[in-house]
Design a protein around this motif. Structure first.
Motif, PDB file in Angstrom:
ATOM      1  N   TYR A  12       0.814  -1.212   0.000  1.00 17.43           N
ATOM      2  CA  TYR A  12       0.000   0.000   0.000  1.00 17.43           C
ATOM      3  C   TYR A  12       0.847   1.261   0.000  1.00 17.43           C
ATOM      4  O   TYR A  12       0.456   2.275  -0.593  1.00 17.43           O
ATOM      5  CB  TYR A  12      -0.971  -0.012   1.189  1.00 17.43           C
ATOM      6  N   GLY A  53      -7.219   4.955   4.429  1.00 15.64           N
ATOM      7  CA  GLY A  53      -6.607   5.028   3.102  1.00 15.64           C
ATOM      8  C   GLY A  53      -6.267   6.449   2.706  1.00 15.64           C
ATOM      9  O   GLY A  53      -5.660   7.204   3.466  1.00 15.64           O
ATOM     10  N   SER A  73      -0.701   2.195   6.720  1.00 13.04           N
ATOM     11  CA  SER A  73       0.204   2.620   5.662  1.00 13.04           C
ATOM     12  C   SER A  73       0.539   4.108   5.829  1.00 13.04           C
ATOM     13  O   SER A  73      -0.338   4.961   5.712  1.00 13.04           O
ATOM     14  CB  SER A  73      -0.416   2.381   4.286  1.00 13.04           C
ATOM     15  N   SER A 119      -7.683  -6.820   3.549  1.00 12.17           N
ATOM     16  CA  SER A 119      -6.257  -6.557   3.704  1.00 12.17           C
ATOM     17  C   SER A 119      -5.750  -6.798   5.128  1.00 12.17           C
ATOM     18  O   SER A 119      -4.595  -6.491   5.418  1.00 12.17           O
ATOM     19  CB  SER A 119      -5.940  -5.109   3.308  1.00 12.17           C
TER      20      SER A 119
END
Length: 205
Positions: A12, A53, A73, A119
């Motif tokens: 990612y 995200g 991430s 994920s």
């Protein structure tokens, strides 16, 4: 961080600058309307978004709420931070793994996520953490891609899943509804508008 988590995190981090462009078509055709349906169900003041995200849900945040959003991430969070500034969104962004949350138990009125558990290396561990930080009587809201209920399609998804995991770090064969039912959540239900492979899931603590 466990090896599986680190590997997926690296994937990612690599695609973060291009992530919105990669998903642009599906976002416009399918995901956008589902995100709106998901966020319309939010209740309470203190909200936790997991797997934020690049900040695709920012447009649907309720105005009168305190929102904390996490992702594992760093590069995704950087994209989200840029979008937060551009859109003038009020949200606390935190680098954190859903499988090990650094929040006190019973902290949030609503815990919400979209397309996250494909994920997560250990879905049950992640869901148990969401249960822990959710307030008694609070709600879990998830929008998830899951394994098809059609036998032939499910078999095909199982067959290609190792390739998808190797390429993208995501699993397309998750049975997230069953995982939630296996936790201590009450009143697990699927929104009647859900399709075969995209489920809007609601549950209570």
């Amino acid at each position: 961080m466990k090896p599986d988590s680190a590997r997926i995190q690296k994937r990612y981090d690599q695609i973060a600058p291009y992530f919105d462009a990669i998903e642009a078509v599906m976002e416009g055709l399918v995901f956008k309307s589902w995100r709106q349906k998901l966020w319309e169900k939010v209740e309470g003041y203190h909200i936790l978004e997991v797997g934020v995200g690049t900040g695709k849900n920012f447009d649907y945040y309720p105005e009168d709420a305190r929102i904390t959003a996490i992702d594992f991430s760093k590069k995704m969070l950087q994209q989200a931070a840029h979008k937060r500034s551009r859109k003038n969104i009020t949200v606390d962004l935190e680098l954190m793994d859903i499988q090990s949350l650094c929040f006190a138990s019973n902290s949030f009125d609503t815990v919400i996520g979209s397309f996250v558990f494909c994920s997560v290396p250990s879905p049950l561990k992640g869901l148990k953490e969401l249960y822990r930080v959710c307030k008694p009587g609070g709600q879990l809201l998830l929008l998830e891609q899951v394994l098809s209920s059609r036998l032939a399609l499910a078999a095909a998804m199982q067959l290609i899943n190792p390739l998808v995991v190797a390429m993208a770090g995501t699993h397309i064969n998750r049975t997230t509804v069953k995982h939630i039912q296996a936790c201590a959540f009450d009143g697990v239900r699927i929104d009647e508008r859900s399709g075969d492979m995209i489920k809007l899931i609601e549950a209570r603590k």
